[in-house]
Design an enzyme around this catalytic site. Sequence first.
Site, PDB file in Angstrom:
ATOM      1  N   GLU A 195       0.804  -0.979  -0.003  1.00 57.44           N
ATOM      2  CA  GLU A 195       0.152  -0.347  -0.140  1.00 57.44           C
ATOM      3  C   GLU A 195       0.520   1.314   0.188  1.00 57.44           C
ATOM      4  O   GLU A 195       1.625   1.155   0.273  1.00 57.44           O
ATOM      5  CB  GLU A 195      -0.799  -0.209   1.262  1.00 57.44           C
ATOM      6  CG  GLU A 195      -2.304  -1.091   1.000  1.00 57.44           C
ATOM      7  CD  GLU A 195      -3.102  -0.719   2.330  1.00 57.44           C
ATOM      8  OE1 GLU A 195      -2.275  -0.091   2.866  1.00 57.44           O
ATOM      9  OE2 GLU A 195      -3.661  -1.258   2.122  1.00 57.44           O
ATOM     10  N   HIS A 226      -4.500   6.715   0.317  1.00 57.84           N
ATOM     11  CA  HIS A 226      -4.037   5.597   0.745  1.00 57.84           C
ATOM     12  C   HIS A 226      -4.445   4.264  -0.916  1.00 57.84           C
ATOM     13  O   HIS A 226      -5.208   5.090  -1.462  1.00 57.84           O
ATOM     14  CB  HIS A 226      -3.698   4.696   2.187  1.00 57.84           C
ATOM     15  CG  HIS A 226      -5.642   4.344   2.428  1.00 57.84           C
ATOM     16  ND1 HIS A 226      -6.287   4.377   2.200  1.00 57.84           N
ATOM     17  CD2 HIS A 226      -5.690   2.797   2.348  1.00 57.84           C
ATOM     18  CE1 HIS A 226      -7.579   3.800   2.757  1.00 57.84           C
ATOM     19  NE2 HIS A 226      -7.093   2.873   2.689  1.00 57.84           N
ATOM     20  N   HIS A 254      -5.175   0.780  -1.867  1.00 55.50           N
ATOM     21  CA  HIS A 254      -5.464  -0.841  -2.018  1.00 55.50           C
ATOM     22  C   HIS A 254      -5.213  -1.534  -3.105  1.00 55.50           C
ATOM     23  O   HIS A 254      -5.308  -1.616  -4.347  1.00 55.50           O
ATOM     24  CB  HIS A 254      -6.753  -1.043  -1.861  1.00 55.50           C
ATOM     25  CG  HIS A 254      -7.770  -0.354  -0.513  1.00 55.50           C
ATOM     26  ND1 HIS A 254      -8.597  -0.962  -0.856  1.00 55.50           N
ATOM     27  CD2 HIS A 254      -6.876   0.207   0.643  1.00 55.50           C
ATOM     28  CE1 HIS A 254      -9.262  -0.402   0.741  1.00 55.50           C
ATOM     29  NE2 HIS A 254      -8.170   0.393   1.563  1.00 55.50           N
ATOM     30  N   ASP A 266     -10.169   1.798   7.906  1.00 55.42           N
ATOM     31  CA  ASP A 266     -10.417   2.453   7.002  1.00 55.42           C
ATOM     32  C   ASP A 266     -10.990   4.195   7.921  1.00 55.42           C
ATOM     33  O   ASP A 266     -10.797   4.878   7.964  1.00 55.42           O
ATOM     34  CB  ASP A 266     -10.775   2.897   5.541  1.00 55.42           C
ATOM     35  CG  ASP A 266      -9.695   1.491   4.866  1.00 55.42           C
ATOM     36  OD1 ASP A 266      -8.533   1.901   5.248  1.00 55.42           O
ATOM     37  OD2 ASP A 266     -10.005   1.532   4.047  1.00 55.42           O
TER      38      ASP A 266
END
Length: 140
Positions: free
Chosen positions: A25, A71, A73, A84
Amino acid sequence: MSIREIDEKTLDFILEASKSAHPNEFVGILRSEKNKITEILVLPGTHTSEQSAFMNIYMLPILSHACGSVHSHPSSNPNPSQNDLTFFDKFGEIHIITANPYDGDSWKAFNRRGKEVKLKVFRPEKNPTSEDEPWKKFWD
């Protein structure tokens, strides 16, 4: 403050950093000016893996203009997990998640409650004599 836009170059950076970090990530802090996301901060001490990412929020500069997080995935799912959503509710106004293949169609923005929001991609007008071709003015 209500974030409504993201600078095109900032979005390009996010997508390229996400792609570069794959299969791990990518994670960072969104910075804004007025109502537009303009920069990404990558904090010292950040750790990422294929399953998660961890930032040391205490490393955030005091006058950072932080407005949220970003961020990636590694899967093709850009929707927030329960972890999250817990983080979104504690920090910032807006959060972006990118997903594989990390292109213009594989990202979403969310508010602190996890509700999807639309961000306009700000594309400045091109002026060939400004930053793209600074030498052209000299030779013409």
